[in-house]
Motif scaffolding. Structure first.
Motif, PDB file in Angstrom:
ATOM      1  N   GLN A   4       0.861  -1.079  -0.038  1.00 24.68           N
ATOM      2  CA  GLN A   4      -0.137   0.001   0.058  1.00 24.68           C
ATOM      3  C   GLN A   4       1.030   1.136  -0.004  1.00 24.68           C
ATOM      4  OE1 GLN A   4      -3.889  -0.294   2.403  1.00 24.68           O
ATOM      5  NE2 GLN A   4      -2.469  -1.674   3.256  1.00 24.68           N
ATOM      6  N   SER A 309      -4.975   2.088  -0.796  1.00 24.03           N
ATOM      7  CA  SER A 309      -4.935   0.670  -1.115  1.00 24.03           C
ATOM      8  C   SER A 309      -4.681   0.749  -2.950  1.00 24.03           C
ATOM      9  CB  SER A 309      -6.263  -0.170  -1.196  1.00 24.03           C
ATOM     10  OG  SER A 309      -6.329  -0.384   0.154  1.00 24.03           O
ATOM     11  N   LYS A 323     -16.600  -7.086   5.649  1.00 26.82           N
ATOM     12  CA  LYS A 323     -15.342  -8.080   6.048  1.00 26.82           C
ATOM     13  C   LYS A 323     -15.562  -9.186   5.882  1.00 26.82           C
ATOM     14  CE  LYS A 323     -12.565  -9.229   9.980  1.00 26.82           C
ATOM     15  NZ  LYS A 323     -12.074  -8.676  11.269  1.00 26.82           N
ATOM     16  N   THR A 343      -5.765  -7.750   1.981  1.00 25.34           N
ATOM     17  CA  THR A 343      -5.335  -6.859   2.613  1.00 25.34           C
ATOM     18  C   THR A 343      -3.735  -7.111   2.665  1.00 25.34           C
ATOM     19  OG1 THR A 343      -5.722  -7.903   4.512  1.00 25.34           O
ATOM     20  CG2 THR A 343      -7.323  -6.290   3.897  1.00 25.34           C
ATOM     21  N   ARG A 579      -5.038  -2.677  11.590  1.00 22.14           N
ATOM     22  CA  ARG A 579      -5.657  -1.483  10.608  1.00 22.14           C
ATOM     23  C   ARG A 579      -6.990  -1.547  10.892  1.00 22.14           C
ATOM     24  NH1 ARG A 579      -1.009   0.258   8.917  1.00 22.14           N
ATOM     25  NH2 ARG A 579      -1.939   1.885   7.540  1.00 22.14           N
ATOM     26  N   ILE A 580      -7.376  -0.140  10.801  1.00 16.82           N
ATOM     27  CA  ILE A 580      -8.950   0.295  10.105  1.00 16.82           C
ATOM     28  C   ILE A 580      -8.982   0.788   8.674  1.00 16.82           C
ATOM     29  CG2 ILE A 580     -10.929   1.534  11.000  1.00 16.82           C
ATOM     30  CD1 ILE A 580      -9.407  -0.130  13.119  1.00 16.82           C
ATOM     31  N   TYR A 581      -9.957  -0.043   8.171  1.00 17.51           N
ATOM     32  CA  TYR A 581     -10.148   0.198   6.951  1.00 17.51           C
ATOM     33  C   TYR A 581     -11.452   1.202   6.484  1.00 17.51           C
ATOM     34  CZ  TYR A 581      -6.390  -2.968   5.231  1.00 17.51           C
ATOM     35  OH  TYR A 581      -5.352  -3.660   4.937  1.00 17.51           O
ATOM     36  N   SER A 590      -6.369   2.829   4.816  1.00 22.24           N
ATOM     37  CA  SER A 590      -6.506   2.363   6.107  1.00 22.24           C
ATOM     38  C   SER A 590      -5.523   2.967   6.880  1.00 22.24           C
ATOM     39  CB  SER A 590      -5.839   0.770   5.917  1.00 22.24           C
ATOM     40  OG  SER A 590      -4.683   0.602   5.499  1.00 22.24           O
TER      41      SER A 590
END
Length: 963
Positions: A4, A309, A323, A343, A579-581, A590
């Motif tokens: 990324q 991404s 998810k 991911t 991680r938070i997407y 993210s």
């Protein structure tokens, strides 16, 4: 595998960058960013760029910007000039054009010397005396210097040299193990070598046979070792090498190449800005990464832990997200396609569905199916083989949820429906009898399944409803008002959190609102896009930021676009490991849960002081005059991030001790009209309550009183007033004394007037006049003219009575005065006979009072001296007229005149005075003093052809108006 990419900002001339071609960059000790560019030297304070030039500068372009031990910024140009900044100006230090001859030399500053490195020589120049010493090196192979606090390193031929920066500079050769000639004796090294360090390791890169070769060398053992792993940049032009923790970032003509260095090995990680010439890389105090380029301005990575991404631009507008597992996400696009994102590999697979209408919602079903809702169609997709089945029951769904039994609940613009797991792929007509309608007729926005309590929460357009396991419903309200939910989630403590359209975030337990967060207690906005729970952390996407809320400590952390947030238009949030997407209109990005939030320690300083609209030099205190009371105070925090979103707390002690808060981006406060007094202006950056408070900066301001309010002036005024009062009362006393004197004089005058009046009375009542009057009466009696005798006696009696009555009065009505004169003249007519005629006139319409008995003596003089000795007709005219605030009386007779009268009087020896002229003159003088006017009398002899025809007397006397 493609990693990324971090989110970056791109500064160009379009958004205020002063140039597009940059050669060097440095952050000074105060947090200012200095840029060496084609158009000159620039300083950036986080809000604006300031250019520095010198009048002796040959060309604008400068290079090699550096900071010395005295915090001065240095740079040079291709003409051999070296400059430094001092007192906010660019100063020329030395011109080495005669020695460098057009060569762009690199330089270093240390040990009170400027060290200049040409291809074959090193010049040592004293910063104090500018004395030049030269180190001679054999061949023209000197590399770029690398300096630390103790020494300066550079390479020549096959050796690395060190200049110690102790009390005296010493040159040492550290190694002689690098081959520098080919078999035919040609130089191997091409161009300048570069020395860099990574942790405690030292490295050297040379360009040999058009290839970059990397060596690791040991200073203590004088050993060089060729290293591998950097072959990808072997054919690239290297501009800069930047050490970042355990990574090496190499700036080249093909972007930035990032390598990790562990266990004596370099491992490629990622490449950034692939088509750019990256000339320098700097990490500032706020952990922002700056990348200067040769022709594209500046790139900035504000947060290395926020990454986007790799999704093609035509597939970046994401409308929904879900998810699958800890390595897989699925997303729906506004172009009707769906994607599966890995991911770990940062790769995505795009699945094209028949229609291109927007994907309104999607959800992963444990049976490896993706249920996809579009605005006008719906599909069930097999995630393994990407095959899809069109179904007709899930159009325009706002949200999906799956219960513990795998049953699907969908909410859309009109209804809430339940479909059993086994019936998900059935056609709509078949589902008519196998689906359950929970509600109908109302638009929904979102929903949540609470596994622990087997409850379903549905946010409708006008209320929030919770359903139990058998679908009994209950409305949840806040302060007896409906809740308008937009997104719903649940934290580990069992709290249901509802994001509202414009009322912040509500926390609900047992169907009761227990928590309410809004802009007053931590949120940056009351308008929430999405929320997502991660154990005890609540992730909140707002219209102007992304925030995390620790529900235990109740502390917020905030990220904005200036810190790397790709977009605020968030359509979904999912947690994958650490991680938070976030899905957005700009793609998928993210953030690292912990590392993304920076610990700021901003330090504020004053950068502008204006007094009465004029810039003033900045000091710690000001002593101002009373009219210098319009004051503007500007302040700033250096750096990229703070000034675009940061706010400042400020107050003016002595004026208002309450703290105030500026708007975001505002960094100045103005007081238009301060009163006199002692004030202290204080300011500090406004930070979250979890942050360490920044130092307060302050300026003391004294505004003096106007001179008329100072103690000495007030004392002087009191003294003047006291003296004035004393003088006033003395004046009053003198005035009263004068008035007393005047009063005494008045009394004296009144006594004198009374005496004059008595004299006048005695004169008017002289025996001659009485004798003549009585003789006239006797003659009438002897003639037995009884009626005429009676009239004469009556007139005489009236005359005597009025004379006695008026003699003790200063003023009488004019009509009484006229009557008195008429009676007197009627008696005199008895004596003079028919030849005597008289006329008295007063034609004014104003009723006035006149001095009593003042005119009769003048008439008597006319009769006795003018008319008595005249033969024939004797005429007397008396006219009264108001003129200029006085009364004028004109007496004209046609007598013999004063000259002839004097002759007769002399012959007869007659000294009779019909009236004492001295008395009447005295009386008129008294009137003149009393009335301060033109008062008096005049006598004029009248002539015609040199013959006397009479006398004219004009008397000017005061009068009083009757009210």
């Amino acid at each position: 595998m493609q990693a990324q990419e971090p989110v970056f900002l791109h500064l160009t001339e379009k958004n205020g960058l002063p140039d597009k071609e940059f050669y060097s960059i440095v952050e000074d000790s105060k947090g200012f960013i200095w840029l060496a560019a084609d158009k000159g030297l620039f300083k950036y304070d986080g809000k604006k760029f300031k250019q520095y030039t010198n009048q002796h500068q040959k060309g604008l372009s400068v290079f090699g910007v550096k900071q010395d031990e005295f915090n001065q910024i240095w740079c040079n140009n291709i003409s051999g000039q070296f400059f430094y900044t001092k007192n906010n100006k660019l100063n020329l230090f030395i011109d080495l054009s005669s020695k460098l001859k057009g060569e762009l030399a690199d330089f270093a500053i240390g040990n009170h010397y400027l060290w200049v490195f040409s291809l074959s020589k090193v010049y040592q120049i004293s910063l104090k005396s500018k004395e030049i010493s030269t180190f001679l090196i054999g061949d023209k192979d000197l590399g770029n210097p690398f300096s630390d606090k103790k020494a300066i390193y550079f390479q020549s031929k096959d050796s690395v040299y060190r200049i110690d920066l102790g009390k005296s500079a010493k040159l040492h050769s550290l190694a002689t193990h690098l081959p520098y000639r080919t078999k035919n004796n040609s130089a191997i090294s091409q161009g300048k070598s570069i020395i860099f360090k990574q942790d405690s390791e030292s490295f050297l890169v040379q360009s040999r046979m058009s290839k970059n070769i990397f060596f690791r060398f040991n200073i203590s053992k004088n050993r060089f070792k060729k290293i591998k792993g950097l072959e990808a940049v072997a054919d690239k032009r290297i501009y800069a090498i930047f050490s970042n923790n355990n990574e090496i970032w190499i700036g080249t003509n093909k972007g930035v190449w990032m390598y990790s260095y562990t266990n004596d090995k370099f491992q490629f990680k990622k490449q950034l800005f692939k088509e750019e010439d990256i000339t320098r890389i700097v990490k500032d105090k706020d952990d922002n990464y700056w990348f200067t380029t040769l022709n594209s301005g500046i790139y900035i990575i504000p947060n290395i832990n926020i990454e986007k991404s790799s999704i093609l631009s035509e597939n970046k507008n994401i409308s929904s997200l879900d998810k699958v597992n800890d390595s897989t996400l699925i997303f729906g696009l506004t172009n009707g396609k769906i994607g599966v994102y890995d991911t770990k590999k940062n790769s995505s697979k795009i699945i094209t569905l028949p229609t291109n209408d927007r994907v309104s919602s999607l959800i992963y079903h444990p049976s490896n199916k993706i249920i996809v809702s579009k605005d006008r169609s719906s599909y069930v997709v097999n995630i393994k083989n990407s095959k899809y089945t069109k179904v007709s029951d899930y159009q325009a769904v706002k949200s999906f949820l799956i219960d513990d039994n795998g049953n699907l609940v969908s909410t859309n613009y009109y209804s809430v429906k339940l479909v059993r797991e086994s019936d998900i792929e059935l056609d709509k007509n078949t589902l008519l009898t196998k689906r359950k309608i929970i509600s109908t007729g109302k638009r929904t926005y979102t929903s949540l399944y609470d596994k622990q309590n087997k409850e379903v929460y549905v946010a409708y357009v006008d209320d929030l409803i919770v359903y139990d396991s058998v679908w009994n419903s209950k409305e949840i309200q806040y302060k007896n008002k409906p809740i308008y939910g937009k997104s719903i989630t649940k934290t580990n403590d069992g709290t249901i959190w509802v994001a509202t359209f414009k009322n912040g975030v509500l926390g609900i337990k047992n169907n009761t609102v227990l928590y309410h967060y809004n802009v007053h207690n931590g949120l940056t906005s009351n308008n929430i896009e999405k929320i997502k729970a991660d154990k005890d952390i609540l992730w909140i996407a707002l219209e102007n930021s992304i925030q995390s809320l620790n529900i235990n400590t109740k502390q917020f952390k905030t990220l904005t676009k200036n810190e790397g947030v790709l977009s605020y238009d968030i359509s979904g949030i999912e947690i994958v490991n650490d991680r938070i997407y976030f899905s957005s209109s700009e793609g998928l990005f993210s953030i690292d849960k912990e590392k993304s939030f920076k610990n700021y320690h901003p330090q504020v300083y004053f950068n502008q002081i204006q007094i009465n609209e004029k810039d003033t030099s900045i000091t710690s205190s000001y002593n101002l005059k009373f009219h210098q009371n319009s004051i503007k105070l500007g302040f700033n925090v250096n750096g990229l991030s703070y000034n675009t979103k940061g706010r400042y707390k400020y107050r003016l002690k002595g004026f208002n001790d309450k703290w105030f808060l500026t708007d975001a981006g505002e960094n100045a406060v103005k007081y238009n009209s301060l009163p006199a007094g002692n004030f202290t202006f204080q300011v500090q950056p406004s930070l979250p309550s979890t942050s360490k408070a920044s130092t307060i900066k302050e300026i003391n301001i004294v505004i003096n009183l106007p001179f008329w309010k100072t103690w000495w002036f007030i004392t002087l005024i009191i003294l003047f007033i006291t003296i004035g009062i004393v003088l006033y009362f003395k004046s009053k006393m003198r005035k009263k004394e004068r008035e007393r004197v005047v009063e005494l004089e008045k009394l004296s005058l009144e006594k004198e007037i009374i005496a004059i009046n008595l004299t006048a009375l005695r004169s008017q009542m002289n025996p001659h006049f009485i004798f003549n009057a009585l003789n006239s009466i006797q003659d009438l009696v002897l003639k037995q003219d009884t009626e005429a005798s009676y009239d004469s006696i009556v007139l005489f009696a009236e005359l005597i009575r009025n004379a006695l009555n008026y003699s003790n009065k200063d003023f009488i009505p004019i009509e009484k005065e006229l009557r008195f004169l008429k009676v007197y003249l009627q008696l005199e007519k008895l004596r003079f006979g028919k030849e005597f005629t008289y006329d008295i006139n007063y034609s004014e319409n104003i009723e006035i009072n006149v001095p009593s008995l003042l005119i009769q003596p003048f008439i008597e003089n006319s009769l006795v001296h003018g008319l008595l000795h005249k033969s024939g007709n004797k005429i007397l005219t008396i006219n009264f007229k108001l003129m200029n605030e006085v009364l004028q009386c004109t007496i004209i007779d046609n007598g013999i005149g004063r000259v002839e009268a004097a002759k007769i009087s002399k012959r007869q020896g007659n000294h009779h005075e019909s009236y004492a002229l001295g008395a009447i003159e005295k009386r008129l003088e008294i009137f003149k003093k009393q009335f301060n006017g033109n008062i008096g009398y005049s006598i004029e002899d009248l002539y015609e052809k040199n013959l006397s025809i009479g006398t004219k007397v004009v008397v000017l006397m005061p009068f009083k108006r009757q009210f």
